[in-house]
Design a protein around this motif. Structure first.
Motif, PDB file in Angstrom:
ATOM      1  N   THR A 178      -1.566  19.403 -96.465  1.00 41.00           N
ATOM      2  CA  THR A 178      -0.383  18.774 -96.560  1.00 41.00           C
ATOM      3  C   THR A 178      -0.104  18.792 -98.306  1.00 41.00           C
ATOM      4  N   LEU A 179       1.160  18.884 -98.460  1.00 38.47           N
ATOM      5  CA  LEU A 179       1.628  19.065 -99.693  1.00 38.47           C
ATOM      6  C   LEU A 179       1.453  17.722-100.460  1.00 38.47           C
ATOM      7  N   THR A 180       2.021  16.759 -99.954  1.00 40.07           N
ATOM      8  CA  THR A 180       1.811  15.199-100.600  1.00 40.07           C
ATOM      9  C   THR A 180       1.665  14.358 -99.330  1.00 40.07           C
ATOM     10  N   VAL A 181       0.881  13.438 -99.923  1.00 42.39           N
ATOM     11  CA  VAL A 181       0.401  12.182 -99.078  1.00 42.39           C
ATOM     12  C   VAL A 181       0.980  10.930 -99.579  1.00 42.39           C
ATOM     13  N   PRO A 182       1.789  10.231 -98.604  1.00 40.30           N
ATOM     14  CA  PRO A 182       2.486   8.988 -98.975  1.00 40.30           C
ATOM     15  C   PRO A 182       1.664   7.996 -99.400  1.00 40.30           C
ATOM     16  N   ARG A 183       1.730   7.323-100.477  1.00 40.17           N
ATOM     17  CA  ARG A 183       0.940   6.346-101.076  1.00 40.17           C
ATOM     18  C   ARG A 183       0.532   5.096-100.004  1.00 40.17           C
ATOM     19  N   ALA A 184       1.589   5.007 -99.101  1.00 43.80           N
ATOM     20  CA  ALA A 184       1.238   3.784 -98.137  1.00 43.80           C
ATOM     21  C   ALA A 184       0.252   4.195 -97.305  1.00 43.80           C
ATOM     22  N   ARG A 185      -0.044   5.454 -96.862  1.00 39.06           N
ATOM     23  CA  ARG A 185      -1.095   6.028 -95.986  1.00 39.06           C
ATOM     24  C   ARG A 185      -2.357   5.841 -96.737  1.00 39.06           C
ATOM     25  N   ALA A 186      -2.427   5.945 -97.930  1.00 37.14           N
ATOM     26  CA  ALA A 186      -3.749   6.005 -98.744  1.00 37.14           C
ATOM     27  C   ALA A 186      -4.326   4.636 -98.983  1.00 37.14           C
ATOM     28  N   GLY A 187      -3.484   3.645 -98.697  1.00 34.62           N
ATOM     29  CA  GLY A 187      -3.703   2.231 -98.769  1.00 34.62           C
ATOM     30  C   GLY A 187      -3.530   1.810-100.390  1.00 34.62           C
ATOM     31  N   ALA A 188      -3.183   0.395-100.239  1.00 30.40           N
ATOM     32  CA  ALA A 188      -2.890  -0.196-101.573  1.00 30.40           C
ATOM     33  C   ALA A 188      -3.902  -0.220-102.365  1.00 30.40           C
ATOM     34  N   TRP A 189      -5.134  -0.382-101.974  1.00 37.40           N
ATOM     35  CA  TRP A 189      -6.225  -0.795-102.953  1.00 37.40           C
ATOM     36  C   TRP A 189      -6.935   0.656-103.570  1.00 37.40           C
ATOM     37  N   LEU A 190      -7.004   1.689-102.451  1.00 37.21           N
ATOM     38  CA  LEU A 190      -7.653   3.256-102.831  1.00 37.21           C
ATOM     39  C   LEU A 190      -7.151   3.389-104.235  1.00 37.21           C
ATOM     40  N   PRO A 191      -6.003   3.785-104.779  1.00 34.39           N
ATOM     41  CA  PRO A 191      -5.536   4.386-105.791  1.00 34.39           C
ATOM     42  C   PRO A 191      -6.001   3.338-106.916  1.00 34.39           C
ATOM     43  N   ARG A 192      -5.765   1.975-106.759  1.00 33.39           N
ATOM     44  CA  ARG A 192      -6.116   1.005-107.681  1.00 33.39           C
ATOM     45  C   ARG A 192      -7.917   1.232-108.079  1.00 33.39           C
ATOM     46  N   LEU A 193      -8.523   1.063-107.052  1.00 31.89           N
ATOM     47  CA  LEU A 193     -10.176   1.312-107.203  1.00 31.89           C
ATOM     48  C   LEU A 193     -10.241   2.765-107.815  1.00 31.89           C
ATOM     49  N   ALA A 194      -9.742   3.613-107.468  1.00 30.83           N
ATOM     50  CA  ALA A 194      -9.997   5.168-108.297  1.00 30.83           C
ATOM     51  C   ALA A 194      -9.676   4.996-109.575  1.00 30.83           C
ATOM     52  N   TRP A 195      -8.621   4.564-110.122  1.00 26.17           N
ATOM     53  CA  TRP A 195      -8.503   4.746-111.380  1.00 26.17           C
ATOM     54  C   TRP A 195      -9.143   3.548-112.238  1.00 26.17           C
ATOM     55  N   ALA A 196      -9.573   2.602-111.638  1.00 27.87           N
ATOM     56  CA  ALA A 196     -10.573   1.543-112.114  1.00 27.87           C
ATOM     57  C   ALA A 196     -12.045   2.431-112.457  1.00 27.87           C
ATOM     58  N   ALA A 197     -12.241   3.238-111.432  1.00 21.68           N
ATOM     59  CA  ALA A 197     -13.550   3.699-111.371  1.00 21.68           C
ATOM     60  C   ALA A 197     -13.532   4.763-112.816  1.00 21.68           C
ATOM     61  N   LEU A 198     -12.465   5.464-112.775  1.00 19.80           N
ATOM     62  CA  LEU A 198     -12.103   6.459-114.001  1.00 19.80           C
ATOM     63  C   LEU A 198     -12.386   5.810-115.611  1.00 19.80           C
ATOM     64  N   ILE A 199     -11.551   4.421-115.417  1.00 20.32           N
ATOM     65  CA  ILE A 199     -11.796   3.810-116.678  1.00 20.32           C
ATOM     66  C   ILE A 199     -13.141   3.270-117.160  1.00 20.32           C
ATOM     67  N   TYR A 200     -13.626   2.910-115.926  1.00 17.58           N
ATOM     68  CA  TYR A 200     -15.233   2.167-115.996  1.00 17.58           C
ATOM     69  C   TYR A 200     -16.212   3.293-116.505  1.00 17.58           C
ATOM     70  N   ASN A 201     -16.227   4.386-115.912  1.00 22.28           N
ATOM     71  CA  ASN A 201     -17.100   5.366-116.180  1.00 22.28           C
ATOM     72  C   ASN A 201     -16.916   5.681-117.603  1.00 22.28           C
ATOM     73  N   VAL A 202     -15.672   6.045-118.013  1.00 26.39           N
ATOM     74  CA  VAL A 202     -15.350   6.280-119.743  1.00 26.39           C
ATOM     75  C   VAL A 202     -16.160   5.324-120.507  1.00 26.39           C
ATOM     76  N   LEU A 203     -16.030   3.874-120.202  1.00 26.28           N
ATOM     77  CA  LEU A 203     -16.685   2.993-120.893  1.00 26.28           C
ATOM     78  C   LEU A 203     -18.136   2.940-120.618  1.00 26.28           C
ATOM     79  N   VAL A 204     -18.764   3.458-119.596  1.00 20.86           N
ATOM     80  CA  VAL A 204     -20.202   3.552-119.419  1.00 20.86           C
ATOM     81  C   VAL A 204     -20.730   4.602-120.186  1.00 20.86           C
ATOM     82  N   ILE A 205     -20.008   5.848-120.282  1.00 16.83           N
ATOM     83  CA  ILE A 205     -20.373   7.037-120.951  1.00 16.83           C
ATOM     84  C   ILE A 205     -20.376   6.692-122.556  1.00 16.83           C
TER      85      ILE A 205
END
Length: 328
Positions: free
Chosen positions: A4-31
């Motif tokens: 699938t070319l794109t996946v609507p954000r609604a299907r991914a769930g509201a919290w999934l992208p938030r948690l994913a971006w938070a995990a990226l930022i958090y791991n930068v701080l851990v590094i």
């Protein structure tokens, strides 16, 4: 990966992208906190015990070095729990075959590998003042895994936010040169990890000039880590020139707003990073400059990954007609 070319954000769930971006930022701080452990020489703060600290779960009457090392272990463990939560949420929020699932699983695997590499360093005594050449090798592997982890987390966040899946094959010269750029950045980062270690262990505190320091690095009594310190700045010049060219090339081959935006970001971070690297040499690698240098290296890597991602999922101009690249 997903067809699938794109996946609507609604299907991914509201919290999934938030948690994913938070995990990226958090791991930068851990590094970055991990770099503080190295700079302060606190890597042996828990002795040669891992995953325990000085043979116990919670150290008693800890020294400052123990506090620094133990806190790094705690924050690293938290990143693992965050990655597990990301997997659970991805498998509940998005359908089978969604690339965010793969990204979450790969991210967790790389976090596990990150912890294992750190554990090997401790168990083999490759911390604090150790000048064993094996320490340089492990440091390089550690940094490469760190870069791959951040790339996996970034892609996971993009996919969870509804961005297109990624096709790696049949990308022609765009794919080939992009992979060369990513490879050069990985090697540059590994070389930088060895140089940072050499600065910590061997950089003279006297008024030696950079040329005198290089001569000392190649003296008969110099170690392998000292010999390799000069590789990083030389490779940095080569890689920087290539990345400038790569941005121009991708702008021409895959024209689009995102490619233009991220190539400009890449060039901007690259320019600041060159200044930071030069300052690191002139000022004899003070801790705060090392942290800034590392932060800019992480930003440069993420900017390159974004540029390559946008180029591989963007428009391709062939035969005068624009088409959208599909997925596998």
């Amino acid at each position: 990966m997903s067809g699938t070319l794109t996946v609507p954000r609604a299907r991914a769930g509201a919290w999934l992208p938030r948690l994913a971006w938070a995990a990226l930022i958090y791991n930068v701080l851990v590094i970055l906190w991990g770099a503080v452990v190295r700079i302060t020489g606190a890597g042996a703060g828990c002795g040669d015990h891992w995953p325990l600290c000085n043979g116990v779960v919670v150290p008693q009457s800890p020294t400052l070095h123990t506090v620094i090392e133990f806190s790094h272990r705690l924050t690293s463990a938290a990143s693992g729990l965050l990655a597990i939560t990301l997997i659970v949420l991805a498998f509940r929020a998005v359908p089978r075959g969604h690339p965010a699932r793969l990204g979450a699983v790969v991210s967790f695997g790389l976090i596990l590998l990150e912890g294992l590499v750190g554990g090997v360093q401790v168990l083999l005594g490759l911390t604090a003042d150790s000048t064993d050449p094996a320490r340089g090798f492990v440091q390089g592997i550690h940094l490469a895994n760190t870069f791959l982890l951040l790339a996996a987390l970034l892609l996971t966040a993009l996919w969870a936010s509804g961005a297109p899946g990624l096709r790696l094959r049949r990308q022609g010269l765009v794919g080939g040169w992009s992979y060369v750029g990513l490879g050069l950045m990985l090697v540059l980062g590994m070389a930088g990890a060895v140089t940072a270690l050499g600065d910590l262990l061997f950089l003279p505190a006297d008024g030696s000039t950079p040329i005198e320091t290089v001569k000392r690095d190649f003296a008969v009594t110099a170690s392998v880590i000292e010999n390799l310190r000069v590789v990083h700045p030389m490779l940095a010049v080569l890689t920087s020139a290539f990345l400038v060219w790569l941005g121009v090339f991708l702008r021409r081959e895959r024209p689009g707003a995102e490619v233009r935006r991220w190539s400009a970001v890449l060039w901007g971070v690259l320019a600041v990073q060159m200044v930071a690297g030069f300052s690191n040499v002139i000022l004899k690698a003070p801790g705060w400059v090392q942290l800034v240098h590392l932060l800019l290296a992480l930003a440069l890597w993420l900017a390159l990954v974004m540029l390559v991602y946008r180029a591989l999922t963007g428009l391709s101009v062939q035969g005068g007609r624009a088409r959208v690249e599909g997925n596998v």
